[in-house]
Every structure is written in structure tokens, then in C-alpha cells.
Design an enzyme around this catalytic site. Structure first.
Site, PDB file in Angstrom:
ATOM      1  N   TYR A 115      -5.859  16.739  -8.801  1.00 38.56           N
ATOM      2  CA  TYR A 115      -4.688  16.034  -9.321  1.00 38.56           C
ATOM      3  C   TYR A 115      -3.558  17.024  -9.613  1.00 38.56           C
ATOM      4  CZ  TYR A 115      -2.060  13.239 -12.784  1.00 38.56           C
ATOM      5  OH  TYR A 115      -1.104  12.575 -13.482  1.00 38.56           O
ATOM      6  N   ASP A 121       0.868  -1.171   0.000  1.00 36.62           N
ATOM      7  CA  ASP A 121       0.000   0.000   0.000  1.00 36.62           C
ATOM      8  C   ASP A 121       0.908   1.226   0.000  1.00 36.62           C
ATOM      9  OD1 ASP A 121      -1.652   2.103   0.536  1.00 36.62           O
ATOM     10  OD2 ASP A 121      -2.592   1.228   2.314  1.00 36.62           O
TER      11      ASP A 121
END
Ligand code: SER
Length: 314
Positions: A144, A54
Site C-alpha cells: 500500500y 470499475d
């Protein structure tokens, strides 16, 4: 160089999957550890070491770095522009935390070099649209873009303050026939080839004259390897380099496809991604990358279209 141990985080994604195979070819299979949050692209975990990780978990990344004595990390895990707009808080957490984890591992001397991708999304509506320079107004309007802009500042900060050897490229829209993209605004330029082959028609989520900077994946992979292999002194920019190959509109790519596939038809149904595209440059000036580490592109719209259709029709 052959003993360099490389960890790719986000190895099953659009860039990561092709990058993993290229780096295994260059550095040797066992020296390139692919990792992702889940198993995805077959080749990536069949051709060498693969680990589940992760990217938001520092301990997990650190454990892999220790286990394999990693020298270099390519951090390719991220939420792209369109997906990020749907989940801004998560996009910010993923895009920023993963970067801090890797920067901090380098700061602590555990790894020697980092590749981190930035994007044309760092630019915004107030940026000069054509031939966008390396240094210019940057007011990104997407989550983003904000995460990439902030990330660039942090990369430069870690280089200046702690001597962290981090290298970065502002990728344009990337086009490949091997692994589909996930959640970007430039994804139409990949979808269009798939639909051209399947149905000979395509409904585009951007309007016909939306011009965006784009690049064929082979060029993007060469640029990535090129900047990482360049001598340290050659990397003068430690935020991120502008990088360019071609620019086109949906109407233009459709016309080139129609030359190869007579009768191909495009229609337009712009959605929320139109506003994202409208906030980005239409073309990029990448003279610094060309000058500093000899970047050159190989593919233009015509040559890319030939390769895309040839391979997708197989
Ligand atoms: N291709 C990316 C996107 O559309 C831009 O970096 O989100």
C-alpha cells in the site's frame, strides 16, 4: 463553482461516503456523481446520481466523464494497508491503474482537477518517527505504501510535465461513526468505539504503546474540500501534503474512552498489522499544509471521543 460537475470514484467507502454527502451539500445534488464497483452505503445512492464503475476500467470512467461532462474527479477507490498485504498484485493494479486512468483523462483535457488521497503509509522504518517532516527519507515497506509513494511521484510528474491540476493529502488514520473502514492498520481506532458501546471491552490488534497519527473524519473532509477549493497558486506541493490532527496509542485512547464509559477494558493481541504500524510515523509535521492553504484541525482525542460515543450510543 455551482456548475462544477464532480465524479467521486469509490463513493461507498469510508471517506467516499461522507465526502459525497458533503460535496452534494456544497455543489448541489445533481452536480455530484457518486460511483463505485457496487452499491453500498445507502445515503450515497439515495441522495443523488449513482453509477457502477470499475476504477480499473479506463473506458468506463471515460464514459461517465463524457456522460456528465465532469470537471473534477475525486479518486477514492483503493485497497488499504492490511488488505493490500494479503493480495499485493491486485492492490498494486487497482491503486496504480485507477490513478493513471484519471491522470490521463486530465492530461487529455477531459477533466480539470483531480483529488487523489495519499497516506502516512508512504513513510517507512527509516523515516524519522516523530514530527515527521514533509520532505524526508521515504522507504515504505508495505505494498500500500509503495503504491502511494509511486502515485505521489506520478502526480507530481503529471503536474510538472503536463500541467495536470492534481491535489493530494497524506491522510493519517481516519475515525468516523458513520461508515466503517475496510482493511486498514489504523482501523482499531474505529473498532474500539463500536466495541466500547456494545461490550465495554475491546481486544486490540496493536500493542498498547503503538503511537499513530489519527484524525476525525470531519477534519479530513474539511481538509479535502479545502485543498480542492484553494487557489491554484497556493498548492505548492504536487506530490502530497502531510496532514495532522492528533496522535495516540491504544492505551491512551482506551483511557479517554474509560472516562466516558467507566469500566471499559482493553486487552492486546497484536497480529501482522503490528509490523505495518511499527513502520509508520508516530506523529506528523504538517506545517506546509497550514502555511500554503490554511489547514487547521478542530478535533482532538477528547472531543472526538465524545462525538463518537454520543453517536454510536444513539
Ligand atoms: N488508514 C490507512 C491504513 O491503515 C492508512 O492510510 O491503511
Amino acid at each position: 463553482m455551482n456548475d462544477t460537475k464532480i465524479l467521486i470514484i469509490g463513493a461507498c467507502g469510508q471517506i467516499g461516503s461522507e465526502l459525497t454527502l458533503k460535496l452534494r451539500e456544497l455543489y448541489g445534488t445533481d452536480n455530484v456523481i457518486a460511483s463505485d464497483i457496487r452499491k453500498g452505503e445507502q445515503d450515497v445512492f439515495k441522495t443523488g446520481p449513482f453509477e457502477i464503475v470499475d476504477a480499473m476500467n479506463y473506458e468506463q470512467i471515460e464514459a461517465l466523464v463524457d456522460k456528465y461532462q465532469v470537471d473534477e474527479v475525486y479518486l477514492m477507490a483503493a485497497l488499504l494497508s492490511a488488505t493490500a498485504e494479503k493480495n499485493p498484485a491486485f492492490a498494486w493494479d487497482l491503486n496504480m491503474n485507477s490513478l493513471f486512468h484519471v491522470l490521463n483523462l486530465a492530461k487529455e483535457g477531459k477533466i480539470k482537477k483531480i483529488f487523489w488521497p495519499s497516506s502516512i503509509a508512504v513513510f517507512g522504518p527509516t523515516t524519522p518517527k516523530h514530527d515527521t517532516p514533509q520532505y524526508t527519507v521515504m522507504e515504505p515497506s508495505t505494498v500500500y505504501g509503495i503504491s502511494k509513494q509511486a502515485g505521489e511521484r506520478w502526480c507530481e510528474y503529471y503536474f510538472n510535465k503536463y500541467g495536470v491540476d492534481v491535489r493530494s493529502i497524506r491522510y493519517p488514520g481516519l475515525i468516523s461513526w458513520k461508515t466503517p473502514p475496510g482493511g486498514g492498520t489504523t482501523d482499531y481506532a474505529v473498532d474500539i468505539y463500536y466495541k466500547a458501546v456494545a461490550d465495554n471491552k475491546y481486544t486490540c490488534f496493536l500493542s498498547e504503546n503503538t503511537e499513530l497519527p489519527m484524525m476525525y473524519m470531519d477534519d479530513a473532509i474539511r481538509a479535502t474540500v479545502g485543498i480542492m477549493q484553494a487557489d491554484k497558486e497556493k498548492i505548492k506541493i504536487r506530490s502530497s501534503y502531510n496532514l495532522s490532527a492528533m496522535s495516540f496509542t491504544p492505551k491512551e485512547i482506551a483511557a479517554v474512552i474509560a472516562k466516558e464509559k467507566p469500566g471499559f477494558e482493553i486487552s492486546y493481541e497484536p497480529d501482522f498489522r503490528q509490523a505495518i504500524a511499527d513502520s509508520w510515523p508516530s506523529s506528523i509535521n504538517d506545517s506546509e499544509a497550514r502555511k500554503d492553504w490554511n489547514w487547521q484541525h478542530n478535533y482532538d482525542l477528547e472531543s472526538m471521543t465524545k462525538v463518537m460515543l454520543e453517536n454510536l450510543m444513539k
